[in-house]
Each structure stands twice: as structure tokens, then as C-alpha cells.
Write a protein that holds these residues in place. Sequence first.
Motif, mmCIF file in Angstrom:
data_model
loop_
_atom_site.group_PDB
_atom_site.id
_atom_site.type_symbol
_atom_site.label_atom_id
_atom_site.label_comp_id
_atom_site.label_asym_id
_atom_site.label_seq_id
_atom_site.Cartn_x
_atom_site.Cartn_y
_atom_site.Cartn_z
ATOM 1 N N SER A 79 51.970 40.268 41.419
ATOM 2 C CA SER A 79 51.224 39.291 41.958
ATOM 3 C C SER A 79 50.777 39.549 43.284
ATOM 4 N N THR A 102 47.430 38.835 47.417
ATOM 5 C CA THR A 102 47.490 38.188 46.098
ATOM 6 C C THR A 102 46.717 39.420 45.401
ATOM 7 N N ASP A 142 43.990 38.088 43.942
ATOM 8 C CA ASP A 142 42.818 37.128 44.377
ATOM 9 C C ASP A 142 42.257 37.519 45.179
ATOM 10 N N ASP A 143 43.527 38.219 46.655
ATOM 11 C CA ASP A 143 43.148 37.936 47.725
ATOM 12 C C ASP A 143 41.967 40.297 47.377
ATOM 13 N N VAL A 145 41.305 41.261 44.946
ATOM 14 C CA VAL A 145 39.786 41.020 43.948
ATOM 15 C C VAL A 145 38.613 41.037 45.047
ATOM 16 N N GLY A 146 38.840 39.267 45.425
ATOM 17 C CA GLY A 146 37.628 39.171 46.035
ATOM 18 C C GLY A 146 37.573 40.495 47.298
ATOM 19 N N LYS A 185 35.205 42.286 45.313
ATOM 20 C CA LYS A 185 33.768 41.546 45.215
ATOM 21 C C LYS A 185 33.075 41.688 46.436
ATOM 22 N N VAL A 221 31.314 36.000 45.274
ATOM 23 C CA VAL A 221 33.277 34.963 44.894
ATOM 24 C C VAL A 221 32.753 33.935 44.779
ATOM 25 N N HIS A 234 34.878 30.587 45.611
ATOM 26 C CA HIS A 234 36.332 30.284 45.940
ATOM 27 C C HIS A 234 36.715 29.183 45.346
#
Length: 130
Positions: free
Chosen positions: A93, A109, A111-112, A114-115, A118, A125, A127
Motif C-alpha cells: 500500500s 501511498t 492513492d497518491d 493513482v491520483g 489520473k 481526481v 479528493h
Amino acid sequence: MNATALNTTQTQRFTMPTNLMVSGINLFEVACDYLIKQNRRIGRQALLARCVGHLEVSGASREEAAIAASQAFAHLAAFNSRNRIDVDASTSSMVMVRMDGCSELLALTVDDIVGMWKAQNGISVKHVAV
């Protein structure tokens, strides 16, 4: 960092994937060979899509081909870089990045990552408050 640790790190940095075999063909090596011969001006996504198609013809599944193409692209792109991912400190992760000449570590992370992907690809994106 002592000399032994540095040598071990350098060796780990260029370890080739070994589990990408299909019908006796090393997909990583085929992908590297293919990408080296291509014009990089066509763009990353188009280049990866072409490489995936090339590997599928060799008998690889779409997922195997995508993984091999992505690993080969990253390997070639990072070949002269002194920045690296610290595999031992990373988890499923979080990716820990060691940047050349910087004592601070960069922890990303999922999510970082993937952001960033994107944003790079022009995808909206959302939040999420944590």
C-alpha cells in the motif's frame, strides 16, 4: 551507508524479472528489445499498447504482456537514474522512494500514485478526506 550495502543495493536495482516466461520466452527481454527499437516520440501509452500487442502475438495473456511491457519500460526509463524504489521499505500500500542526493525519503501511498496517474492522463481526481 557502507560499501557492502551499496553494492547490494546496486545489484538489487538492476535485477531482472524472472517469472515472465511464456512458452520458454522471457517476456521482459522481448519487451526490452521491442521498446529499444521503437520511436519514443509516439508517447508512452501508445508505445506500451504496441508492446503489449507484440507480446500477445508471442502467446502471452493481455495481463502478462501488460506487466512485462510496463516493467521493461520502467527499467529502460530508469536505467541512468540514481533515484530508486526501496523495495525492502515498501509495502503493498506504500512505495518508498530514495532520491539521489536527498536524505529525505518519499513515501507514496497507492492513492497518491493513482491520483498522479489520473492527473497525468487528464482524468478527474476526486479528493477523499482521510
